[in-house]
Design a protein around this motif. Sequence first.
Motif, PDB file in Angstrom:
ATOM      1  N   GLY A 160       0.808  -1.231   0.000  1.00 40.19           N
ATOM      2  CA  GLY A 160       0.000   0.000   0.000  1.00 40.19           C
ATOM      3  C   GLY A 160       0.834   1.270   0.000  1.00 40.19           C
ATOM      4  N   GLY A 161       2.074   1.155  -0.518  1.00 42.65           N
ATOM      5  CA  GLY A 161       2.964   2.321  -0.484  1.00 42.65           C
ATOM      6  C   GLY A 161       2.639   3.405  -1.495  1.00 42.65           C
ATOM      7  N   LYS A 162       2.017   3.038  -2.622  1.00 43.02           N
ATOM      8  CA  LYS A 162       1.759   4.031  -3.691  1.00 43.02           C
ATOM      9  C   LYS A 162       0.986   5.227  -3.154  1.00 43.02           C
ATOM     10  CE  LYS A 162       1.933   2.006  -8.263  1.00 43.02           C
ATOM     11  NZ  LYS A 162       1.201   1.591  -9.463  1.00 43.02           N
ATOM     12  N   GLY A 163       1.457   6.406  -3.452  1.00 44.42           N
ATOM     13  CA  GLY A 163       0.746   7.624  -3.054  1.00 44.42           C
ATOM     14  C   GLY A 163       1.047   8.077  -1.630  1.00 44.42           C
ATOM     15  N   MET A 164       1.751   7.226  -0.841  1.00 48.02           N
ATOM     16  CA  MET A 164       2.088   7.656   0.531  1.00 48.02           C
ATOM     17  C   MET A 164       2.950   8.911   0.468  1.00 48.02           C
ATOM     18  SD  MET A 164       3.205   4.425   2.852  1.00 48.02           S
ATOM     19  CE  MET A 164       4.493   5.286   3.730  1.00 48.02           C
ATOM     20  N   SER A 165       2.770   9.827   1.412  1.00 48.74           N
ATOM     21  CA  SER A 165       3.582  11.042   1.349  1.00 48.74           C
ATOM     22  C   SER A 165       4.057  11.475   2.726  1.00 48.74           C
ATOM     23  CB  SER A 165       2.800  12.175   0.680  1.00 48.74           C
ATOM     24  OG  SER A 165       1.755  12.584   1.516  1.00 48.74           O
ATOM     25  N   VAL A 166       5.129  12.204   2.736  1.00 51.00           N
ATOM     26  CA  VAL A 166       5.638  12.874   3.950  1.00 51.00           C
ATOM     27  C   VAL A 166       6.073  14.265   3.501  1.00 51.00           C
ATOM     28  CG1 VAL A 166       7.427  12.962   5.714  1.00 51.00           C
ATOM     29  CG2 VAL A 166       6.479  10.750   5.050  1.00 51.00           C
ATOM     30  N   GLY A 167       5.536  15.301   4.128  1.00 46.07           N
ATOM     31  CA  GLY A 167       5.910  16.666   3.733  1.00 46.07           C
ATOM     32  C   GLY A 167       5.686  16.851   2.243  1.00 46.07           C
ATOM     33  N   GLY A 168       6.729  17.293   1.542  1.00 43.68           N
ATOM     34  CA  GLY A 168       6.581  17.591   0.117  1.00 43.68           C
ATOM     35  C   GLY A 168       6.895  16.437  -0.820  1.00 43.68           C
ATOM     36  N   VAL A 169       7.193  15.239  -0.279  1.00 45.75           N
ATOM     37  CA  VAL A 169       7.548  14.131  -1.184  1.00 45.75           C
ATOM     38  C   VAL A 169       6.507  13.020  -1.107  1.00 45.75           C
ATOM     39  CG1 VAL A 169      10.022  14.613  -0.966  1.00 45.75           C
ATOM     40  CG2 VAL A 169       8.986  12.861   0.487  1.00 45.75           C
ATOM     41  N   GLU A 170       6.356  12.288  -2.218  1.00 42.00           N
ATOM     42  CA  GLU A 170       5.384  11.182  -2.199  1.00 42.00           C
ATOM     43  C   GLU A 170       5.829  10.038  -3.104  1.00 42.00           C
ATOM     44  OE1 GLU A 170       1.946  13.354  -3.686  1.00 42.00           O
ATOM     45  OE2 GLU A 170       2.026  12.198  -5.538  1.00 42.00           O
ATOM     46  N   VAL A 171       5.313   8.844  -2.790  1.00 43.87           N
ATOM     47  CA  VAL A 171       5.607   7.674  -3.619  1.00 43.87           C
ATOM     48  C   VAL A 171       4.770   7.804  -4.895  1.00 43.87           C
ATOM     49  CG1 VAL A 171       5.475   5.159  -3.781  1.00 43.87           C
ATOM     50  CG2 VAL A 171       6.055   6.248  -1.583  1.00 43.87           C
ATOM     51  N   SER A 172       5.442   7.628  -6.036  1.00 48.07           N
ATOM     52  CA  SER A 172       4.751   7.796  -7.321  1.00 48.07           C
ATOM     53  C   SER A 172       3.597   6.802  -7.472  1.00 48.07           C
ATOM     54  CB  SER A 172       5.765   7.597  -8.450  1.00 48.07           C
ATOM     55  OG  SER A 172       5.100   7.343  -9.653  1.00 48.07           O
ATOM     56  N   LEU A 196       2.646   5.986 -10.428  1.00 47.56           N
ATOM     57  CA  LEU A 196       2.963   5.241 -11.656  1.00 47.56           C
ATOM     58  C   LEU A 196       3.967   4.133 -11.376  1.00 47.56           C
ATOM     59  CD1 LEU A 196       2.742   5.043 -14.791  1.00 47.56           C
ATOM     60  CD2 LEU A 196       4.645   6.661 -14.927  1.00 47.56           C
ATOM     61  N   HIS A 197       4.991   4.430 -10.581  1.00 49.37           N
ATOM     62  CA  HIS A 197       6.086   3.485 -10.332  1.00 49.37           C
ATOM     63  C   HIS A 197       6.440   3.589  -8.851  1.00 49.37           C
ATOM     64  CE1 HIS A 197       9.848   1.448 -10.444  1.00 49.37           C
ATOM     65  NE2 HIS A 197       9.947   1.429 -11.760  1.00 49.37           N
ATOM     66  N   ALA A 198       6.064   2.558  -8.091  1.00 46.22           N
ATOM     67  CA  ALA A 198       6.142   2.661  -6.620  1.00 46.22           C
ATOM     68  C   ALA A 198       7.576   2.728  -6.081  1.00 46.22           C
ATOM     69  CB  ALA A 198       5.409   1.486  -5.984  1.00 46.22           C
ATOM     70  N   ASN A 199       8.580   2.477  -6.954  1.00 43.71           N
ATOM     71  CA  ASN A 199       9.961   2.588  -6.462  1.00 43.71           C
ATOM     72  C   ASN A 199      10.536   3.987  -6.714  1.00 43.71           C
ATOM     73  OD1 ASN A 199      12.246   1.684  -5.176  1.00 43.71           O
ATOM     74  ND2 ASN A 199      13.088   0.621  -6.962  1.00 43.71           N
ATOM     75  N   PHE A 200       9.695   4.904  -7.173  1.00 47.11           N
ATOM     76  CA  PHE A 200      10.129   6.293  -7.363  1.00 47.11           C
ATOM     77  C   PHE A 200       9.490   7.169  -6.283  1.00 47.11           C
ATOM     78  CE2 PHE A 200      11.900   7.217 -11.791  1.00 47.11           C
ATOM     79  CZ  PHE A 200      12.293   5.909 -12.024  1.00 47.11           C
ATOM     80  N   ILE A 201      10.283   8.022  -5.671  1.00 43.82           N
ATOM     81  CA  ILE A 201       9.737   9.052  -4.782  1.00 43.82           C
ATOM     82  C   ILE A 201       9.844  10.381  -5.520  1.00 43.82           C
ATOM     83  CG2 ILE A 201      10.100  10.345  -2.633  1.00 43.82           C
ATOM     84  CD1 ILE A 201      10.914   7.783  -1.279  1.00 43.82           C
ATOM     85  N   ILE A 202       8.723  11.094  -5.542  1.00 43.55           N
ATOM     86  CA  ILE A 202       8.654  12.338  -6.300  1.00 43.55           C
ATOM     87  C   ILE A 202       8.698  13.512  -5.319  1.00 43.55           C
ATOM     88  CG2 ILE A 202       7.215  13.663  -7.916  1.00 43.55           C
ATOM     89  CD1 ILE A 202       8.029  10.938  -8.952  1.00 43.55           C
ATOM     90  N   ALA A 204      15.246  16.648   2.406  1.00 45.40           N
ATOM     91  CA  ALA A 204      15.883  15.349   2.618  1.00 45.40           C
ATOM     92  C   ALA A 204      15.270  14.667   3.837  1.00 45.40           C
ATOM     93  CB  ALA A 204      17.391  15.541   2.791  1.00 45.40           C
ATOM     94  N   VAL A 205      14.903  15.463   4.841  1.00 45.35           N
ATOM     95  CA  VAL A 205      14.273  14.893   6.041  1.00 45.35           C
ATOM     96  C   VAL A 205      12.954  14.209   5.652  1.00 45.35           C
ATOM     97  CG1 VAL A 205      13.117  15.521   8.210  1.00 45.35           C
ATOM     98  CG2 VAL A 205      15.381  16.449   7.687  1.00 45.35           C
ATOM     99  N   ASP A 206      12.158  14.855   4.797  1.00 42.46           N
ATOM    100  CA  ASP A 206      10.904  14.243   4.315  1.00 42.46           C
ATOM    101  C   ASP A 206      11.205  12.931   3.595  1.00 42.46           C
ATOM    102  OD1 ASP A 206       9.592  16.569   5.106  1.00 42.46           O
ATOM    103  OD2 ASP A 206       9.450  17.402   3.071  1.00 42.46           O
ATOM    104  N   ALA A 207      12.153  12.992   2.659  1.00 41.76           N
ATOM    105  CA  ALA A 207      12.445  11.810   1.837  1.00 41.76           C
ATOM    106  C   ALA A 207      12.925  10.656   2.713  1.00 41.76           C
ATOM    107  CB  ALA A 207      13.490  12.158   0.776  1.00 41.76           C
ATOM    108  N   LEU A 208      13.772  10.955   3.682  1.00 42.23           N
ATOM    109  CA  LEU A 208      14.310   9.888   4.540  1.00 42.23           C
ATOM    110  C   LEU A 208      13.213   9.270   5.404  1.00 42.23           C
ATOM    111  CD1 LEU A 208      17.725  11.455   5.473  1.00 42.23           C
ATOM    112  CD2 LEU A 208      17.338   9.354   4.185  1.00 42.23           C
ATOM    113  N   GLU A 209      12.297  10.091   5.873  1.00 38.30           N
ATOM    114  CA  GLU A 209      11.201   9.556   6.694  1.00 38.30           C
ATOM    115  C   GLU A 209      10.313   8.637   5.843  1.00 38.30           C
ATOM    116  OE1 GLU A 209      10.773   9.317   9.761  1.00 38.30           O
ATOM    117  OE2 GLU A 209       8.730   8.521   9.720  1.00 38.30           O
ATOM    118  N   LEU A 210      10.050   9.061   4.610  1.00 35.84           N
ATOM    119  CA  LEU A 210       9.228   8.216   3.730  1.00 35.84           C
ATOM    120  C   LEU A 210       9.964   6.907   3.422  1.00 35.84           C
ATOM    121  CD1 LEU A 210       6.592   8.011   2.221  1.00 35.84           C
ATOM    122  CD2 LEU A 210       7.567   9.351   0.357  1.00 35.84           C
ATOM    123  N   ILE A 211      11.260   7.002   3.187  1.00 34.83           N
ATOM    124  CA  ILE A 211      12.068   5.798   2.918  1.00 34.83           C
ATOM    125  C   ILE A 211      11.995   4.840   4.110  1.00 34.83           C
ATOM    126  CG2 ILE A 211      14.478   5.013   2.718  1.00 34.83           C
ATOM    127  CD1 ILE A 211      14.945   7.489   0.878  1.00 34.83           C
TER     128      ILE A 211
END
Length: 318
Positions: A253-265, A267-273, A280-287
Amino acid sequence: MLGKSELADDKLLNELAGEISREVAGRCLINESLARHTSFRIGGPAGLYVYPASVDAASSLVQLCRHRGLEFFTIGYGTNLLVSDDGFPGCVIDLADGCSRVVTFENGLETGAGVWLNEVVRIAAESGLAGLEKLAGIPGGVGGGMSMNCGAFGSAISDHLVDVDVMDADGTVSRLSKETVGFNYRKAPGLAGKTVLKARFNLPAAAPEDVLRVVDETVSERFRRNVMNLPSAGSVFKNPPGHFAAKLIESVGGKGMSVGGVEVSELHANFIINRRGGTAVDALELIRRIRRMVLQQYGVALELELRRVGSTDDPEID
Ligand SMILES: Cc1cc2nc3c(=O)[nH]c(=O)nc-3n(C[C@H](O)[C@H](O)[C@H](O)COP(=O)(O)OP(=O)(O)OC[C@H]3O[C@@H](n4cnc5c(N)ncnc54)[C@H](O)[C@@H]3O)c2cc1C
């Protein structure tokens, strides 16, 4: 090594920049935003950002950095990087000016590490040299591609490689055969701690129109499957043996999950947009969240494909 607090001192940075400008042919920028140099559009400043004008200049720069205790790393086009919001308190080396030549031969080509990979793919195709066309559309440069052993559609940049010229951390230049590097899936163990300067490929002859057709088809397929036009760092995780990271992330259920300004695509769930000025703090928390979900459900610990730059002290991820 000079620490972050010392390099926050503009006087010291100016002094180092002056020394580099005197001793190294090329351009030197101070406190350059790394968000400007990454496809993710994330990252604080590099203390110094230098474009050496030649291989000799790159070698002098590395020696100067060592002498002055200045940490350094070589950047390509920043398409696989997550740079910390604090940036990088050292010297970033960019070979776009100094290693920018491509020379074709009857049975292959030699390219500088700073050349945009798609430019090499196009030159090869137009020269009737086959073997690189499945790499078409992978963003980034030749040096970054070598370091990541980038690839797509069953092809990797190392497939037709003969050898690479590299520079050690002390500025010494040498040539390494493909076998010495020991390329593997998204790995180039023999290049660790080295800067790639040039690469030589053996490429079979083919009709240019045939190679160009495969280039076009490959690019179309890439745009259909991947998120090519929004800020991202490409695939976040490597595919674990026997799995596809995107499928695992989607199924928890990761698709579309978001933290701050970043979200899981979507279209392709292995991409964070990076949709809305993410950090970077947002991206790391989502990771972290994605990793935990996949670990809990499948017992698979996803390994990062993107490379982190700057403060990276995070035992859960690194
Ligand atoms: C939209 C998108 C799609 C992507 N699709 C793919 C894909 O299909 N397949 C794939 O494999 N990757 C893909 N990527 C990831 C990325 O494009 C590749 O990993 C690329 O090869 C990185 O090149 P770069 O020049 O941008 O390297 P950077 O991101 O700048 O650096 C990556 C690493 O290489 C090192 N490096 C850079 N230059 C040198 C050098 N000269 N010598 C030694 N080390 C160096 C850096 O220090 C860093 O550790 C994609 C990325 C995006 C944004």
